[in-house]
Each structure stands twice: as structure tokens, then as C-alpha cells.
Design an enzyme around this catalytic site. Structure first.
Site, short mmCIF file in Angstrom:
data_model
loop_
_atom_site.label_atom_id
_atom_site.label_comp_id
_atom_site.label_asym_id
_atom_site.label_seq_id
_atom_site.Cartn_x
_atom_site.Cartn_y
_atom_site.Cartn_z
N PRO A 88 0.81 -1.23 0.00
CG PRO A 88 -0.38 -1.29 2.01
CD PRO A 88 0.64 -2.03 1.21
CD GLU A 117 0.75 -6.27 9.86
OE1 GLU A 117 0.53 -5.20 9.27
OE2 GLU A 117 -0.14 -6.92 10.44
NE ARG A 155 -7.91 -2.91 -20.18
CZ ARG A 155 -8.22 -1.78 -20.82
NH1 ARG A 155 -7.35 -0.79 -20.82
NH2 ARG A 155 -9.36 -1.63 -21.44
CG ASP A 170 -10.12 2.11 -22.43
OD1 ASP A 170 -11.30 2.29 -22.74
OD2 ASP A 170 -9.58 1.00 -22.36
C1 LIG Z 1 -2.60 -6.19 5.54
S1 LIG Z 1 -1.65 -5.66 4.18
C2 LIG Z 1 -0.14 -5.25 5.02
C3 LIG Z 1 -0.10 -3.83 5.37
C4 LIG Z 1 1.24 -3.36 5.88
N1 LIG Z 1 1.49 -3.84 7.17
C5 LIG Z 1 1.25 -1.83 5.86
O1 LIG Z 1 0.91 -1.23 6.85
O2 LIG Z 1 1.56 -1.25 4.80
C6 LIG Z 1 -1.26 -7.15 3.35
C7 LIG Z 1 -0.68 -7.03 1.96
O3 LIG Z 1 -1.69 -6.81 0.99
C8 LIG Z 1 -1.14 -6.08 -0.10
N2 LIG Z 1 -1.83 -4.78 -0.19
C9 LIG Z 1 -2.74 -4.27 0.66
N3 LIG Z 1 -3.17 -3.06 0.26
C10 LIG Z 1 -2.52 -2.79 -0.88
C11 LIG Z 1 -2.51 -1.68 -1.79
N4 LIG Z 1 -3.26 -0.61 -1.60
N5 LIG Z 1 -1.71 -1.76 -2.87
C12 LIG Z 1 -0.92 -2.82 -3.08
N6 LIG Z 1 -0.87 -3.90 -2.26
C13 LIG Z 1 -1.65 -3.89 -1.17
C14 LIG Z 1 0.32 -5.85 0.19
O4 LIG Z 1 1.10 -6.86 -0.41
C15 LIG Z 1 0.32 -5.95 1.72
O5 LIG Z 1 1.58 -6.23 2.21
#
Ligand SMILES: C[S@@+](CC[C@H](N)C(=O)[O-])C[C@H]1O[C@@H](n2cnc3c(N)ncnc32)[C@H](O)[C@@H]1O
Length: 217
Positions: A88, A117, A155, A170
Site C-alpha cells: 500500500p 503482516e 490488456r 480509454d
Molecule cells: C494487511 S496488508 C499489510 C499492510 C502493511 N502492514 C502496511 O501497513 O503497509 C497485506 C498485503 O496486501 C497487499 N496490499 C494491501 N493493500 C494494498 C494496496 N493498496 N496496494 C498494493 N498492495 C496492497 C500488500 O502486499 C500488503 O503487504
């Protein structure tokens, strides 16, 4: 192009890769998919792949099985290939970014889907080339983040879309100055007292093109 996905839940990709455009593209060998179950690379007798985080809440994917799975794929491919990790908090995914990734990667690559996590930081330091966020919110499922990236990426492979114009026209396309697409209509001409704009019924291509440009947002 071969997409390698390392995951604890390979089955979670089944429905995504078995319907619609993506299924057809895979079925026509426009790309290949190889799912690698992370637990298969664990030396633990219960096939565990996680451990407690140092001085932080939650469990973390251990470095050994992840490293083994990545090295296994490198060996299979006879070379190091790009490694993507979804998170994220890094580079936000935008249409321009997808186009850039497609130009620079454009060959076999690996996506790591962890669990719990996080994954051990040393894996990121040692192997990860692209750290991609699908936007500023936190999902629980890494597989969903990976599927979002893949859907936008796949795509761009030639012939995945029947009609390349949709790729060019698009929302957020270069041709339209990265603006959002104009409104789109089909028959009937009138529906619940709402009428299709007259210009779209005119067959005047010049005017229609002008209308499209003027109605981007
Ligand atoms: C519960 S999240 C972990 C969050 C992490 N502890 C943090 O605070 O950034 C689990 C996983 O889902 C994926 N994930 C969750 N949200 C995401 C986003 N907005 N973009 C990309 N990957 C995401 C990532 O691989 C992440 O490590």
C-alpha cells in the site's frame, strides 16, 4: 510472456484467470501463468512459512522459503527476471505507470504475494525491482492487489483486446490527455425520456470526434 506468481493461496487466482478477456488471452497463449505455492519451499515439517515479527505486531513471511522460491524460478528461467512486490505504501498505480511497466518489463516476471503482516525486509532489499501500490488504502488480500495490477497490465499485450482502439481511447489514455472518457450510448435512441446526443446519430465523423474531445472530463 510468462507470469510467475508466488502465493500461499494459488487457488484464489482460479476464478480470475478462468473468465472473460483474461481467460481467453491465456487460452490463446498470449501469456502463460505459473502459480508457485510458497509452502512447497518450506523446510519446516508442517510447511510453515511465517514467524513472529521482531518488536512489532503480527506474523511475517520468513525469508528462507521466499528466497528459495524466487531462486527456483530464476533457475527455471536461466536468468534473473523482474520481481514485483505489491504494497500500500509505494509507487501508486496510474495508467501512465502501467504503460511504463509494460514497456520496461515486457517479458517474464514474478509477483510475490505474501500473507500476514508483511514479508521479511531482506527479501525486498535483495530481490524486489518494482514496489507497486494499487492506491492509498489497505487490503487484507495480497492476491487482490496482484490481480488488479495484472488486469491493468495484461490488456496491453497485443491481441488481448479485440479492438486496440479501446486501449488508445480509454480513460487516462495519452491520446485524450490523460482525461476521463466521454459518455457512451447504445440503442434505443430514447430511454426513459433521455435522448442520445444528436451529434452521435449524425454520421458526421469530424463533429463526432470534436464532441468526444469536448466531453472528456
Ligand atoms: C494487511 S496488508 C499489510 C499492510 C502493511 N502492514 C502496511 O501497513 O503497509 C497485506 C498485503 O496486501 C497487499 N496490499 C494491501 N493493500 C494494498 C494496496 N493498496 N496496494 C498494493 N498492495 C496492497 C500488500 O502486499 C500488503 O503487504
Amino acid at each position: 510472456m510468462k507470469i510467475h506468481i508466488i502465493t500461499i493461496f494459488p487457488e484464489s487466482f482460479n476464478s480470475y484467470f478462468s473468465s472473460s478477456i483474461i481467460w481467453k488471452a491465456k487460452d490463446n497463449w498470449l501469456f502463460e501463468l505459473e502459480l508457485h505455492k510458497l509452502n512447497d519451499f518450506s523446510s519446516d515439517k508442517f510447511k510453515r512459512v511465517d514467524d513472529k515479527a521482531y518488536w512489532m505486531h503480527g506474523q511475517v513471511i520468513s525469508p528462507e522459503p521466499l528466497s528459495k522460491s524466487i531462486e527456483f524460478i530464476f533457475e527455471k528461467e536461466w536468468k534473473k527476471i523482474p520481481v514485483i512486490y505489491m504494497s500500500p505504501s509505494w509507487d501508486l498505480l496510474k495508467q501512465e505507470k502501467i504503460e511504463e511497466y509494460y514497456q520496461t518489463i515486457n517479458w517474464n516476471f514474478i509477483i510475490i504475494c505474501g500473507h500476514y503482516e508483511w514479508i521479511d525486509q531482506r527479501i525486498i532489499d535483495l530481490y524486489v525491482d518494482y514496489k507497486i501500490s494499487i492506491w492509498e488504502y489497505v487490503l487484507s488480500s495480497w492476491e487482490i492487489a496482484a490481480s488488479v495490477f495484472l488486469d491493468a497490465f495484461i490488456r496491453h499485450i497485443p491481441w488481448v483486446l479485440w479492438n486496440n482502439t479501446s486501449l488508445e481511447e480509454d480513460s487516462f489514455s495519452k491520446k485524450f490527455d490523460r482525461k476521463k472518457e466521454y459518455p457512451i450510448y447504445t440503442r434505443p435512441e430514447e430511454f426513459k425520456w433521455k435522448i442520445v446526443p444528436e451529434v452521435l446519430l449524425s454520421w458526421n465523423h469530424k463533429k463526432i470526434d470534436e464532441w468526444k474531445i469536448n466531453n472528456l472530463s
